[in-house]
Design an enzyme around this catalytic site. Structure first.
Site, PDB file in Angstrom:
ATOM      1  N   GLU A  76      32.006  49.648  46.562  1.00 55.72           N
ATOM      2  CA  GLU A  76      33.543  50.309  46.557  1.00 55.72           C
ATOM      3  C   GLU A  76      33.399  51.378  47.799  1.00 55.72           C
ATOM      4  OE1 GLU A  76      34.651  50.625  42.687  1.00 55.72           O
ATOM      5  OE2 GLU A  76      34.467  48.697  42.284  1.00 55.72           O
TER       6      GLU A  76
ATOM      7  N   ARG B  69      32.032  54.910  45.225  1.00 53.97           N
ATOM      8  CA  ARG B  69      32.894  55.367  45.689  1.00 53.97           C
ATOM      9  C   ARG B  69      33.296  56.990  47.071  1.00 53.97           C
ATOM     10  NH1 ARG B  69      34.853  54.755  40.403  1.00 53.97           N
ATOM     11  NH2 ARG B  69      34.602  52.042  40.064  1.00 53.97           N
TER      12      ARG B  69
ATOM     13  N   THR C   2      29.989  57.603  38.569  1.00 53.78           N
ATOM     14  CA  THR C   2      30.793  56.809  40.670  1.00 53.78           C
ATOM     15  C   THR C   2      31.775  56.961  41.041  1.00 53.78           C
ATOM     16  OG1 THR C   2      32.835  55.791  38.787  1.00 53.78           O
ATOM     17  CG2 THR C   2      29.807  54.661  38.630  1.00 53.78           C
TER      18      THR C   2
ATOM     19  N   GLY D   4      31.969  56.206  31.936  1.00 58.97           N
ATOM     20  CA  GLY D   4      30.632  55.700  30.543  1.00 58.97           C
ATOM     21  C   GLY D   4      31.158  55.911  29.245  1.00 58.97           C
TER      22      GLY D   4
ATOM     23  N   GLU E 170      33.111  52.876  27.604  1.00 63.38           N
ATOM     24  CA  GLU E 170      31.858  51.752  27.053  1.00 63.38           C
ATOM     25  C   GLU E 170      31.087  52.807  26.054  1.00 63.38           C
ATOM     26  OE1 GLU E 170      33.052  51.651  30.240  1.00 63.38           O
ATOM     27  OE2 GLU E 170      34.654  50.928  29.648  1.00 63.38           O
TER      28      GLU E 170
ATOM     29  N   ASN F 116      39.340  54.341  28.994  1.00 66.70           N
ATOM     30  CA  ASN F 116      39.665  53.771  28.205  1.00 66.70           C
ATOM     31  C   ASN F 116      38.533  54.475  26.649  1.00 66.70           C
ATOM     32  OD1 ASN F 116      37.363  52.456  29.227  1.00 66.70           O
ATOM     33  ND2 ASN F 116      36.932  52.482  27.100  1.00 66.70           N
TER      34      ASN F 116
ATOM     35  N   ASP G 273      42.003  47.495  26.250  1.00 71.54           N
ATOM     36  CA  ASP G 273      41.469  48.225  27.669  1.00 71.54           C
ATOM     37  C   ASP G 273      42.261  48.470  28.322  1.00 71.54           C
ATOM     38  OD1 ASP G 273      38.461  47.276  29.820  1.00 71.54           O
ATOM     39  OD2 ASP G 273      39.780  48.737  28.203  1.00 71.54           O
TER      40      ASP G 273
ATOM     41  N   LYS H  76      47.353  49.689  34.471  1.00 70.23           N
ATOM     42  CA  LYS H  76      46.492  48.727  34.160  1.00 70.23           C
ATOM     43  C   LYS H  76      47.540  47.665  33.626  1.00 70.23           C
ATOM     44  CE  LYS H  76      42.442  47.329  33.160  1.00 70.23           C
ATOM     45  NZ  LYS H  76      41.225  47.812  32.189  1.00 70.23           N
TER      46      LYS H  76
ATOM     47  N   TRP I 196      40.911  49.645  39.177  1.00 77.56           N
ATOM     48  CA  TRP I 196      40.437  50.822  40.045  1.00 77.56           C
ATOM     49  C   TRP I 196      41.028  50.775  41.022  1.00 77.56           C
ATOM     50  CZ3 TRP I 196      35.350  47.962  38.606  1.00 77.56           C
ATOM     51  CH2 TRP I 196      34.977  48.230  37.753  1.00 77.56           C
TER      52      TRP I 196
END
Lengths: 577, 147
Positions: A100, A149, A193, A209, A211, A298, A341, A365, A413
């Site tokens: 990406e 990225r 990221t 992170g 999640e 999230n 999500d 989203k 994203w």
């Protein structure tokens, strides 16, 4: 006899000389320039003026607005059909992942990153590698495929965040490490990221992170030595329960059991400490007001809202803070107490509307573009949907509730692009109907963190769209359907073009005004990264990483493709000024 | 048999029945209050725990797994009796080399367990089994990039 030998020797020597001479005439030495470009220091002034830097692409979104708008028009609607590969660079990394990277180009040097945190510098004229840095990863866990990225460039350094939550400063000329700081504990689920953002003497980065039970934050570090300047927590220590909103800000019913949530507050009073709220996208920045705008991901845990009662601020929100102090300014929460999500992941974009209002726009989203007043965060408009909606915010059932958007959105994203003259934002979307069910399929090892409350509807087609949204009206200007759900990014240029890539390897150019497909190239692996454009020696280039996307199963690879017009010019067009 | 005798008989019988029910109820109550072996705890138990209890449970799990890993390493090296080889110091050595099998923070495992047991039909699965699966998946991700 002696004379004969002499004659024979002389003849042989003559023949040998002749042969050698003829061989020398045939040999041609192919000489290519071996001189590496010299690094130019990227000054604060250059960064502030990045929008007008025709030769360069100085940061993730090209300039602080994140519009991914290039003023170059040598490649335009009349000649884009003649675009060809100028060069190709293959990273030769041993481990592929979601590719990406958004290249940064500074006066002839292109900086790239790979999913597992190799950074490299490449001659932007030829694709010749100048140096590479391979970060030795420690413990790391990450959601959704390894990815990175891109870098930030400031002074004579470039900066990269890593999967094991380090921020590394590299010498832009040699790739040697200037400094390396551990931003957070990767064993606690923290990871980096996004591409950092350079502002004056700082470099800013946000943690991932969500999640894994982190407490998200965005932080500024000194460019010179990596010392922390300020931290803003995306999960506040007070008030994260918010107002217990029963509906989204636009009035969509969230179907919450507010009474049950309030009753559970005492038991889960400390849930904010592991509330999630990672940052996926590079912020936009207004140098006039010094305000930084970013999206927050999230809450954690991702699915089980019963253990995190309340609105879970500032997850799923667009947030504005002071870039010099990290002080909170405002927030706009798209989905309070998200259990679907449907978090905010696409980077924010700063625009000036036709009536002169400075606004922040973001493709959610949720399937809508939000346009907010940049100063106050007040909603100016929510666009017409760019993704279909069915059973929006429905609660799961045993039989499965079909819901749209699915867990990937809307817009994931993917970076959007803006044509400021048309006022259009170009959005990549996914059309993935999913069943939202309470009973799982049999356990599948390794898929616990993919928001697996959603299951693809068997036999139902999935596809994507490139949609142009008029930011001044909120209406769709045009809509192009693609064969596969879209993930990556867009580039808009003054040549009235929009470039984007598809998961099946196609890299496309569309007419920015009408959406007509004008050119397409098959790169052999998914072009799921944001493209960039730069100029060297009067020649415009378009560059994109084509290395696929793990999460959607698009073919992986390791190539960066760079396109240009043939040297003759390839038809009518304007030379870049 | 006079009625008083009959009545006393029925009364005794009723008392016996009531007494029997009471004994059973007490027994059941006692059975519920008896602590179960940690290996028997399932998702239903997990969802009854408070956040602090979850943290304590997982901290103990991770510490216990680390101790057992160090013991196994020492045993393989023939040093099972060496108090230095089986110690917190030995655990720290493994931890500093990212060699602990259960190396992630309790909050990471807690978030994963919360999501895992959100599914109603998974709540019968023992926590131990889920921990093994979750941890294996996260470790695997580090090697091949596949979540």
């Amino acid at each position: 006899m002696r004379i004969t030998r002499l004659i024979a020797f002389g003849t042989g020597a003559l023949l040998l000389t002749t042969a050698t001479t003829q061989g020398q005439e045939r040999v041609q030495t192919i000489k290519r320039s071996q001189q590496a470009p010299t690094v130019t220091a990227v000054t604060s002034q250059m960064l502030m003026n990045a929008r007008n830097e025709r030769n360069n692409w100085l940061m993730f979104g090209r300039d602080y607005t994140n519009q991914r708008w290039s003023p170059l028009s040598q490649i335009n609607t009349s000649n884009v059909k003649n675009l060809h590969v100028a060069w190709m660079y293959q990273t030769r990394i041993s481990r592929l992942g979601t590719f990406e990277t958004s290249p940064v180009v500074v006066n002839g040097i292109m900086f790239l990153t790979t999913p597992y945190n190799t950074a490299m510098a490449v001659d932007a004229r030829t694709g010749r590698e100048l140096w590479r840095y391979e970060h030795k990863l420690g413990t790391q866990i990450f959601c959704c495929g390894p990815a990175n990225r891109g870098v930030a460039a400031s002074g004579k350094s470039v900066f990269m965040g890593t999967l094991d939550a380090h921020l590394v400063s590299l010498d832009a000329q040699t790739g040697k490490v200037n400094w390396d700081v551990q931003v957070a504990d990767p064993e606690a689920g923290y990871s980096l990221t996004m591409a950092p953002l350079p502002i004056d003497s700082t470099v800013i980065i946000g943690i991932s992170g969500g999640e894994y039970g982190i407490r998200g934050f965005v932080r500024a570090y000194n460019v010179s030595d990596g010392k922390e300047r300020w931290t803003f927590y995306t999960i506040p220590d007070k008030g994260w329960e918010g107002q217990f909103a029963e509906a989204s800000p636009e009035g969509d019913n969230l179907n919450r059991n507010i009474a049950a949530e309030k009753a559970a507050m005492a038991q889960y009073a400390d849930a904010w400490q592991h509330g999630g709220g990672g940052m996926w996208g590079t912020p936009s920045y207004d140098p006039d007001s010094k305000m930084l705008y970013f999206v927050v991901g999230n809450p954690s845990p991702d699915l089980d809202g019963s253990v995190r009662p309340g609105d879970n601020l500032y997850t799923d929100a667009i947030v504005a803070i002071d870039a010099t102090t990290g002080q909170y300014k405002w927030h706009y929460q798209q989905v309070p107490h998200d259990v679907w999500d449907l978090d905010a992941t696409s980077p924010t974009v700063l625009v000036t509307l036709k009536n002169g209002t400075k606004a922040v726009a973001e493709a959610g989203k949720t399937g809508y573009v939000y346009v907010l007043d940049a100063k106050t965060g007040k909603r100016i408009r929510r666009s017409q949907e760019f993704a279909r909606h069915e059973n929006y915010f429905a609660q799961p059932t045993a039989e499965g509730t079909r819901m749209l958007p699915g867990a990937n959105g809307g817009s994931e994203w993917s970076s959007t692009a803006v044509n400021p003259k048309l006022g259009y934002m170009y959005v990549l979307n996914l059309e993935q109907p999913m069943h939202y069910i309470t009973h799982s399929a049999p356990l599948q090892v390794g898929q616990l963190w993919l928001g697996s409350a959603f299951k693809a509807v068997p036999g139902e087609r999935q596809y994507g769209n490139l949609v142009a949204i008029d930011l001044n009206t909120g209406k769709q200007a045009w809509n192009v359907e693609t064969e596969q759900p879209m993930m990556g990014g867009a580039l808009a240029t003054a040549g009235n073009l929009v470039f984007t890539g598809e998961g099946d390897g196609h890299f496309d150019a569309f007419d920015a005004r009408s959406g007509k497909l004008l050119w397409s190239f098959q790169a052999g692996a998914g072009c799921n990264a944001p493209p960039v454009s730069y100029q060297l020696d009067g020649k415009q280039y378009i560059a994109v990483a084509c290395g696929g996307n793990f999460q959607l199963g698009y073919p992986l690879g390791d190539a960066v493709m760079v396109f240009a017009l043939p040297s003759s010019g390839g038809g009518t067009g304007q030379s870049s000024k | 048999m006079d009625m008083g005798t009959v009545w006393r008989g029925r009364r005794a019988k009723a008392l016996l029945i009531v007494g029997g029910v009471l004994v059973c109820a007490v027994s059941l109550a006692s059975a519920r209050q008896q602590p179960r072996h940690p290996l028997q705890l399932t998702g239903e138990d997990w969802r009854q725990l408070s956040p602090k209890e979850k943290e304590v449970y997982l901290s103990g799990f991770v510490a216990g797994a680390a101790a057992e890993q160090v013991r196994a390493v020492a045993t393989r090296a023939g040093k099972a009796a060496d108090s230095g080889a089986v110690s917190s110091g030995a655990i720290e050595t493994l931890r500093s080399h990212a060699a602990l099998h259960y190396r992630f923070a309790p909050s990471v495992y807690a978030a994963q367990l919360d999501d895992y047991y959100w599914w109603t039909d998974r709540r019968v699965v023992p926590i131990l089994d889920v921990m093994i699966t979750i941890n294996k998946a996260m470790l695997q991700q580090q090697f091949d990039g596949n979540p």
